[in-house]
Design a protein around this motif. Sequence first.
Motif, PDB file in Angstrom:
ATOM      1  N   VAL A 160       0.837  -1.200   0.000  1.00  0.00           N
ATOM      2  CA  VAL A 160       0.000   0.000   0.000  1.00  0.00           C
ATOM      3  C   VAL A 160       0.869   1.246   0.000  1.00  0.00           C
ATOM      4  CG1 VAL A 160      -1.965  -1.105   1.134  1.00  0.00           C
ATOM      5  CG2 VAL A 160      -0.190  -0.030   2.532  1.00  0.00           C
ATOM      6  N   LEU A 161       0.298   2.367  -0.452  1.00  0.00           N
ATOM      7  CA  LEU A 161       1.011   3.637  -0.467  1.00  0.00           C
ATOM      8  C   LEU A 161       0.635   4.433   0.769  1.00  0.00           C
ATOM      9  CD1 LEU A 161       2.813   5.695  -1.936  1.00  0.00           C
ATOM     10  CD2 LEU A 161       0.746   6.515  -3.108  1.00  0.00           C
ATOM     11  N   ILE A 162       1.617   4.711   1.612  1.00  0.00           N
ATOM     12  CA  ILE A 162       1.416   5.498   2.826  1.00  0.00           C
ATOM     13  C   ILE A 162       1.518   6.973   2.432  1.00  0.00           C
ATOM     14  CG2 ILE A 162       2.205   5.940   5.173  1.00  0.00           C
ATOM     15  CD1 ILE A 162       1.467   2.948   4.681  1.00  0.00           C
ATOM     16  N   GLN A 163       0.421   7.719   2.548  1.00  0.00           N
ATOM     17  CA  GLN A 163       0.416   9.124   2.150  1.00  0.00           C
ATOM     18  C   GLN A 163       0.859  10.047   3.275  1.00  0.00           C
ATOM     19  OE1 GLN A 163      -0.362  10.249  -0.903  1.00  0.00           O
ATOM     20  NE2 GLN A 163      -1.565   8.631  -1.856  1.00  0.00           N
ATOM     21  N   GLY A 164       0.520   9.707   4.512  1.00  0.00           N
ATOM     22  CA  GLY A 164       0.788  10.610   5.622  1.00  0.00           C
ATOM     23  C   GLY A 164      -0.125  11.823   5.568  1.00  0.00           C
ATOM     24  N   HIS A 165      -1.404  11.575   5.284  1.00  0.00           N
ATOM     25  CA  HIS A 165      -2.401  12.648   5.179  1.00  0.00           C
ATOM     26  C   HIS A 165      -2.453  13.491   6.450  1.00  0.00           C
ATOM     27  CE1 HIS A 165      -4.200  11.398   1.427  1.00  0.00           C
ATOM     28  NE2 HIS A 165      -4.455  10.190   1.884  1.00  0.00           N
ATOM     29  N   ALA A 166      -2.750  14.766   6.279  1.00  0.00           N
ATOM     30  CA  ALA A 166      -3.004  15.656   7.412  1.00  0.00           C
ATOM     31  C   ALA A 166      -4.269  15.177   8.129  1.00  0.00           C
ATOM     32  CB  ALA A 166      -3.186  17.091   6.927  1.00  0.00           C
ATOM     33  N   SER A 167      -4.362  15.475   9.411  1.00  0.00           N
ATOM     34  CA  SER A 167      -5.489  15.022  10.232  1.00  0.00           C
ATOM     35  C   SER A 167      -6.842  15.377   9.626  1.00  0.00           C
ATOM     36  CB  SER A 167      -5.403  15.614  11.634  1.00  0.00           C
ATOM     37  OG  SER A 167      -4.247  15.158  12.281  1.00  0.00           O
ATOM     38  N   ALA A 168      -7.021  16.634   9.239  1.00  0.00           N
ATOM     39  CA  ALA A 168      -8.321  17.074   8.717  1.00  0.00           C
ATOM     40  C   ALA A 168      -8.699  16.315   7.452  1.00  0.00           C
ATOM     41  CB  ALA A 168      -8.305  18.580   8.456  1.00  0.00           C
ATOM     42  N   THR A 169      -7.722  16.018   6.608  1.00  0.00           N
ATOM     43  CA  THR A 169      -7.971  15.283   5.364  1.00  0.00           C
ATOM     44  C   THR A 169      -8.407  13.859   5.657  1.00  0.00           C
ATOM     45  OG1 THR A 169      -6.298  16.589   4.223  1.00  0.00           O
ATOM     46  CG2 THR A 169      -6.941  14.506   3.186  1.00  0.00           C
ATOM     47  N   VAL A 170      -7.637  13.163   6.475  1.00  0.00           N
ATOM     48  CA  VAL A 170      -7.914  11.757   6.728  1.00  0.00           C
ATOM     49  C   VAL A 170      -9.177  11.585   7.572  1.00  0.00           C
ATOM     50  CG1 VAL A 170      -6.517  11.338   8.800  1.00  0.00           C
ATOM     51  CG2 VAL A 170      -6.752   9.545   7.078  1.00  0.00           C
ATOM     52  N   GLU A 171      -9.500  12.568   8.398  1.00  0.00           N
ATOM     53  CA  GLU A 171     -10.745  12.505   9.172  1.00  0.00           C
ATOM     54  C   GLU A 171     -11.947  12.409   8.228  1.00  0.00           C
ATOM     55  OE1 GLU A 171     -13.306  15.172  12.404  1.00  0.00           O
ATOM     56  OE2 GLU A 171     -11.249  15.761  11.914  1.00  0.00           O
ATOM     57  N   GLY A 172     -11.965  13.258   7.207  1.00  0.00           N
ATOM     58  CA  GLY A 172     -13.057  13.232   6.232  1.00  0.00           C
ATOM     59  C   GLY A 172     -13.101  11.943   5.443  1.00  0.00           C
ATOM     60  N   LEU A 173     -11.932  11.472   5.004  1.00  0.00           N
ATOM     61  CA  LEU A 173     -11.864  10.226   4.241  1.00  0.00           C
ATOM     62  C   LEU A 173     -12.358   9.047   5.073  1.00  0.00           C
ATOM     63  CD1 LEU A 173      -8.347  10.722   2.585  1.00  0.00           C
ATOM     64  CD2 LEU A 173     -10.575  10.852   1.437  1.00  0.00           C
ATOM     65  N   TYR A 174     -11.957   9.019   6.335  1.00  0.00           N
ATOM     66  CA  TYR A 174     -12.353   7.930   7.232  1.00  0.00           C
ATOM     67  C   TYR A 174     -13.863   7.942   7.452  1.00  0.00           C
ATOM     68  CZ  TYR A 174     -12.260   4.759  11.259  1.00  0.00           C
ATOM     69  OH  TYR A 174     -12.480   3.704  12.113  1.00  0.00           O
ATOM     70  N   LEU A 175     -14.409   9.106   7.736  1.00  0.00           N
ATOM     71  CA  LEU A 175     -15.844   9.217   7.998  1.00  0.00           C
ATOM     72  C   LEU A 175     -16.654   8.842   6.756  1.00  0.00           C
ATOM     73  CD1 LEU A 175     -17.614   9.887  10.404  1.00  0.00           C
ATOM     74  CD2 LEU A 175     -17.563  12.289   9.708  1.00  0.00           C
ATOM     75  N   ASP A 176     -16.206   9.272   5.586  1.00  0.00           N
ATOM     76  CA  ASP A 176     -16.886   8.905   4.337  1.00  0.00           C
ATOM     77  C   ASP A 176     -16.873   7.387   4.148  1.00  0.00           C
ATOM     78  OD1 ASP A 176     -17.325  11.573   3.786  1.00  0.00           O
ATOM     79  OD2 ASP A 176     -15.759  11.719   2.246  1.00  0.00           O
ATOM     80  N   ARG A 177     -15.717   6.779   4.392  1.00  0.00           N
ATOM     81  CA  ARG A 177     -15.590   5.325   4.219  1.00  0.00           C
ATOM     82  C   ARG A 177     -16.469   4.591   5.232  1.00  0.00           C
ATOM     83  NH1 ARG A 177     -14.934   1.016   0.975  1.00  0.00           N
ATOM     84  NH2 ARG A 177     -13.352  -0.467   1.685  1.00  0.00           N
ATOM     85  N   LEU A 178     -16.521   5.080   6.467  1.00  0.00           N
ATOM     86  CA  LEU A 178     -17.354   4.446   7.471  1.00  0.00           C
ATOM     87  C   LEU A 178     -18.825   4.504   7.069  1.00  0.00           C
ATOM     88  CD1 LEU A 178     -17.702   3.048  10.192  1.00  0.00           C
ATOM     89  CD2 LEU A 178     -17.565   5.281  11.306  1.00  0.00           C
ATOM     90  N   HIS A 179     -19.285   5.650   6.623  1.00  0.00           N
ATOM     91  CA  HIS A 179     -20.688   5.776   6.200  1.00  0.00           C
ATOM     92  C   HIS A 179     -20.976   4.896   4.996  1.00  0.00           C
ATOM     93  CE1 HIS A 179     -21.946   8.582   9.194  1.00  0.00           C
ATOM     94  NE2 HIS A 179     -21.052   9.496   8.841  1.00  0.00           N
ATOM     95  N   GLU A 180     -20.024   4.812   4.075  1.00  0.00           N
ATOM     96  CA  GLU A 180     -20.171   3.943   2.906  1.00  0.00           C
ATOM     97  C   GLU A 180     -20.329   2.485   3.323  1.00  0.00           C
ATOM     98  OE1 GLU A 180     -17.062   2.114  -0.361  1.00  0.00           O
ATOM     99  OE2 GLU A 180     -16.778   4.209   0.241  1.00  0.00           O
ATOM    100  N   LEU A 181     -19.485   2.040   4.251  1.00  0.00           N
ATOM    101  CA  LEU A 181     -19.523   0.634   4.672  1.00  0.00           C
ATOM    102  C   LEU A 181     -20.722   0.322   5.550  1.00  0.00           C
ATOM    103  CD1 LEU A 181     -15.715   0.062   5.304  1.00  0.00           C
ATOM    104  CD2 LEU A 181     -17.095  -0.780   3.379  1.00  0.00           C
ATOM    105  N   ILE A 182     -21.134   1.262   6.386  1.00  0.00           N
ATOM    106  CA  ILE A 182     -22.335   1.050   7.210  1.00  0.00           C
ATOM    107  C   ILE A 182     -23.545   0.931   6.295  1.00  0.00           C
ATOM    108  CG2 ILE A 182     -23.883   2.040   8.929  1.00  0.00           C
ATOM    109  CD1 ILE A 182     -21.447   3.510  10.099  1.00  0.00           C
ATOM    110  N   GLY A 183     -23.576   1.803   5.275  1.00  0.00           N
ATOM    111  CA  GLY A 183     -24.670   1.763   4.305  1.00  0.00           C
ATOM    112  C   GLY A 183     -24.715   0.447   3.545  1.00  0.00           C
ATOM    113  N   ALA A 184     -23.532  -0.050   3.178  1.00  0.00           N
ATOM    114  CA  ALA A 184     -23.451  -1.318   2.436  1.00  0.00           C
ATOM    115  C   ALA A 184     -23.890  -2.486   3.313  1.00  0.00           C
ATOM    116  CB  ALA A 184     -22.024  -1.544   1.948  1.00  0.00           C
ATOM    117  N   ALA A 185     -23.641  -2.362   4.632  1.00  0.00           N
ATOM    118  CA  ALA A 185     -23.974  -3.455   5.549  1.00  0.00           C
ATOM    119  C   ALA A 185     -25.449  -3.425   5.955  1.00  0.00           C
ATOM    120  CB  ALA A 185     -23.094  -3.368   6.802  1.00  0.00           C
ATOM    121  N   ALA A 186     -26.088  -2.265   5.786  1.00  0.00           N
ATOM    122  CA  ALA A 186     -27.480  -2.118   6.231  1.00  0.00           C
ATOM    123  C   ALA A 186     -28.451  -2.857   5.338  1.00  0.00           C
ATOM    124  CB  ALA A 186     -27.837  -0.634   6.282  1.00  0.00           C
TER     125      ALA A 186
END
Length: 186
Positions: A160-186
Amino acid sequence: GDGTMTETWVRGNWMQTFTGGRFYPLDPKPEDVQPADIAHALSMICRYGGHVTRFYSVAEHCLLLSYTVAPKHALWALLHDATEAYVGDMVRPLKLHMPAYCAVEDRVMVAIATRFGLVGDSMPASFKDADTRILLDERAAVMRPTGDEWQQDGLEPLGVLIQGHASATVEGLYLDRLHELIGAAA
């Protein structure tokens, strides 16, 4: 009284979360677990206790794994370190000697798993392999070379490619991914 003192005696001390909620580490409840709290806290926690050459968050680590494992394990991968949002991070060599900490962490994980509908009481074995292999990618990307061997039983890096994203960037990416996966599991 308002019951606050009684609640403290029963549930132990609480911590204030990012969103302003209360979380009781010694008595975790699924309804106290909030996606925004997890995404924010993990985006602010640096891997390896900060002993890295540049900032690399627990959130990015989890995000990378969620895209690498089988889709049915993606939510587990994204949330596998979510306990750190509530009990902090502890470096692995120390954690191995802290059974009381591990017991608290396990109870928090049950609350998180319940909150997000994860089935089973532990992470899939195939995921554990990926979580070990990513250590090699992380070491190469964000740690000083020392020549020391890490005992990974002949495993290859995850690639994998480690980007070292800034906190604010990765916070948004993480939350988007979580909502995507929760939606897929629902």
